[in-house]
Design a protein around this motif. Structure first.
Motif, short mmCIF file in Angstrom:
data_model
loop_
_atom_site.label_atom_id
_atom_site.label_comp_id
_atom_site.label_asym_id
_atom_site.label_seq_id
_atom_site.Cartn_x
_atom_site.Cartn_y
_atom_site.Cartn_z
N ARG A 163 0.82 -1.22 0.00
CA ARG A 163 0.00 0.00 0.00
C ARG A 163 0.86 1.27 0.00
NH1 ARG A 163 -3.60 2.68 -1.95
NH2 ARG A 163 -4.76 0.75 -2.07
N LYS A 164 1.96 1.26 0.78
CA LYS A 164 2.74 2.50 0.84
C LYS A 164 3.40 2.82 -0.50
CE LYS A 164 6.66 0.43 3.25
NZ LYS A 164 7.06 0.05 4.58
N VAL A 165 3.74 1.78 -1.27
CA VAL A 165 4.30 2.01 -2.62
C VAL A 165 3.18 2.52 -3.54
CG1 VAL A 165 5.47 0.94 -4.57
CG2 VAL A 165 5.94 0.14 -2.24
N ALA A 166 2.02 1.91 -3.41
CA ALA A 166 0.88 2.33 -4.24
C ALA A 166 0.55 3.79 -3.98
CB ALA A 166 -0.33 1.45 -3.94
N ASP A 167 0.65 4.22 -2.71
CA ASP A 167 0.34 5.61 -2.38
C ASP A 167 1.31 6.57 -3.07
OD1 ASP A 167 -1.89 5.02 -0.95
OD2 ASP A 167 -0.90 5.03 1.01
N VAL A 168 2.56 6.15 -3.23
CA VAL A 168 3.51 7.01 -3.95
C VAL A 168 3.14 7.05 -5.44
CG1 VAL A 168 5.92 7.46 -4.50
CG2 VAL A 168 5.33 6.45 -2.30
N PHE A 169 2.75 5.90 -5.98
CA PHE A 169 2.29 5.88 -7.38
C PHE A 169 1.14 6.87 -7.57
CE2 PHE A 169 4.41 1.78 -8.45
CZ PHE A 169 4.87 2.14 -9.71
N LEU A 170 0.25 6.93 -6.59
CA LEU A 170 -0.90 7.83 -6.71
C LEU A 170 -0.45 9.29 -6.80
CD1 LEU A 170 -3.62 6.43 -4.28
CD2 LEU A 170 -3.11 5.82 -6.64
N LYS A 171 0.71 9.59 -6.21
CA LYS A 171 1.20 10.97 -6.24
C LYS A 171 1.97 11.28 -7.51
CE LYS A 171 1.93 11.56 -1.32
NZ LYS A 171 3.02 11.06 -0.48
N MET A 172 2.41 10.25 -8.22
CA MET A 172 3.23 10.48 -9.42
C MET A 172 2.30 10.49 -10.64
SD MET A 172 6.46 8.07 -8.43
CE MET A 172 7.56 8.45 -9.78
N ARG A 173 1.96 11.70 -11.10
CA ARG A 173 0.96 11.80 -12.17
C ARG A 173 1.58 12.08 -13.52
NH1 ARG A 173 -2.59 8.79 -10.12
NH2 ARG A 173 -4.03 9.35 -11.76
N GLU A 174 2.87 11.78 -13.71
CA GLU A 174 3.48 12.04 -15.02
C GLU A 174 2.72 11.28 -16.11
OE1 GLU A 174 6.74 10.59 -12.79
OE2 GLU A 174 7.52 9.53 -14.52
N HIS A 175 2.67 11.92 -17.28
CA HIS A 175 1.83 11.37 -18.35
C HIS A 175 2.49 10.25 -19.14
CE1 HIS A 175 -1.54 14.52 -18.67
NE2 HIS A 175 -1.12 14.39 -17.44
N ASN A 176 3.79 10.39 -19.39
CA ASN A 176 4.48 9.32 -20.12
C ASN A 176 4.98 8.32 -19.09
OD1 ASN A 176 4.48 10.53 -22.91
ND2 ASN A 176 5.38 12.16 -21.70
N ARG A 177 4.18 7.30 -18.86
CA ARG A 177 4.44 6.45 -17.70
C ARG A 177 5.21 5.19 -18.07
NH1 ARG A 177 1.53 8.54 -13.64
NH2 ARG A 177 1.35 6.74 -12.29
N PHE A 178 6.23 4.91 -17.29
CA PHE A 178 7.00 3.68 -17.44
C PHE A 178 7.08 3.11 -16.03
CE2 PHE A 178 11.22 1.50 -17.94
CZ PHE A 178 10.84 0.61 -18.91
N LEU A 179 6.07 2.29 -15.70
CA LEU A 179 5.83 1.93 -14.30
C LEU A 179 7.02 1.23 -13.65
CD1 LEU A 179 2.13 0.76 -14.66
CD2 LEU A 179 2.94 2.94 -13.76
N ARG A 180 7.68 0.35 -14.41
CA ARG A 180 8.79 -0.39 -13.76
C ARG A 180 9.94 0.55 -13.44
NH1 ARG A 180 8.96 -3.86 -19.25
NH2 ARG A 180 6.78 -3.31 -19.10
N GLY A 181 10.10 1.61 -14.26
CA GLY A 181 11.12 2.62 -13.96
C GLY A 181 10.72 3.45 -12.74
N MET A 182 9.44 3.84 -12.69
CA MET A 182 8.96 4.63 -11.56
C MET A 182 9.14 3.86 -10.26
SD MET A 182 5.58 5.98 -13.54
CE MET A 182 4.69 6.73 -12.20
#
Ligand code: UDP
Ligand code: MG
Length: 309
Positions: A163-182
């Motif tokens: 959940r704590k990782v997911a919460d950071v994902f929720l804050k990262m709203r960049e449009h060109n998304r490369f999830l494994r890099g994020m």
């Protein structure tokens, strides 16, 4: 309170596999034993996928569906699933059963043992074209050599995140998304779970060459400034060559050795081009900073705090 799991499954024109895929995943989730939800994100499918999803959702209250107005792409679909997920851990998995649902249990075990991220690492890829295997092999290695962000080799988006990782994902709203890099950029304790990647159960890959190239460039441009520094380095090499050439010509002229006059022009031309490249690279650095600010990622991520009330 009892912990819960969210399974996130992006779907794009997958009518051939959807039902069997649901049955297999649902069976695994039941076995694992936590309360769970399965979130399907229909990424603008134009086949019968949505009809099947409606049927599945009607019979199974644990199934939730979000359907896009058009195809927004796999990374965006997964993000949409993350936005909707309520679980204490989120598991991202492809619908086509290439990521074996049995591996989820291993990921959950790693999570119970304290891992914040348990990512699937492909030992082997079955039933994929030589072209895909070769390009994927080369790409992950080129990316690793270019990027300062640690992105594990041979790893896709199949993973469990706390959940704590997911919460950071929720804050990262960049449009060109490369999830494994994020995910690599965030840090956290990440544990590899090795698995053999299956053949697609049915249907064809939905990752066209164009989509693959797009994802590849999102990875490199989003997580490396190497292309920019390369331009500067190239400029520096050219400038040095032009300088050396000029010195050589001056020495020759002093020694009264004759040489074609256009060599002066050549040195000048190379030198000027080198200067242009250097300034382009400099401009690029400013652009890179603007890009960084625009991405507006969190400045830092706190993983744990002690005595902090
Ligand atoms: N997918 C998606 N949108 C797209 C392309 C793919 O949601 O534009 C989904 C697809 O339904 C599958 C996952 O992303 O669940 C991975 O796609 P696929 O299996 O076609 O890619 P491959 O495994 O061949 O790389
Ligand atoms: Mg696949």
């Amino acid at each position: 309170m009892e912990k819960t799991l969210s399974l996130i499954v992006p779907v794009y024109n997958e009518e051939e596999v959807l039902r069997i895929s649901f049955e297999k995943m649902d069976e695994q989730m039941k076995k694992i034993g936590y309360p769970y939800e399965i979130i399907y994100v229909n990424d603008g499918s134009r086949d019968g996928s949505m009809k099947i999803l409606r049927e599945i959702a009607k019979e199974n209250p644990q199934v939730k569906v979000r359907s896009f107005s058009r195809n927004f792409g796999h990374q965006t679909a997964v993000t949409c699933g993350m936005d909707a997920a309520k679980g204490d851990a989120l598991i991202i998995i492809d619908v086509d059963l290439q990521d074996p649902p049995e591996v989820i249990a291993d990921m959950v075990k790693a999570w119970e043992n304290g891992a914040d991220i348990a990512y699937g690492k492909r030992l082997k890829r079955k039933g994929e074209t030589i072209f895909k295997k070769l390009t994927a092999f080369a790409y992950y290695r080129v990316l690793k050599s270019m990027s300062a962000t640690p992105i594990p080799l041979d790893t896709g988006d199949f993973r469990l995140i706390d959940r704590k990782v997911a919460d950071v994902f929720l804050k990262m709203r960049e449009h060109n998304r490369f999830l494994r890099g994020m995910s690599g950029w965030m840090g956290f304790e990440a544990v590899p779970i090795e698995y053999v990647r299956n053949e697609r159960f049915a249907g064809k890959t939905k990752y066209t060459l164009k989509k693959m190239l797009r994802l590849a460039s999102d990875g490199i441009i989003g997580f490396s400034d190497r292309p920019l520094t390369l331009c500067g380095e190239f400029g520096a090499v050219l400038l040095t060559l032009a300088g050396l050439g000029l010195v050589a010509l001056i020495v020759l002229a002093c020694c009264k050795v004759s040489f074609p006059a256009w060599l002066w022009a050549l040195c000048g031309l190379v030198g000027l081009n080198a200067v242009t490249l250097l300034f382009m690279s400099l401009q690029g650095m400013y652009l890179n900073r603007m890009y960084d600010e625009l991405k507006d990622r969190p400045l830092y991520i706190v993983a744990e705090e002690l005595n902090m009330e």
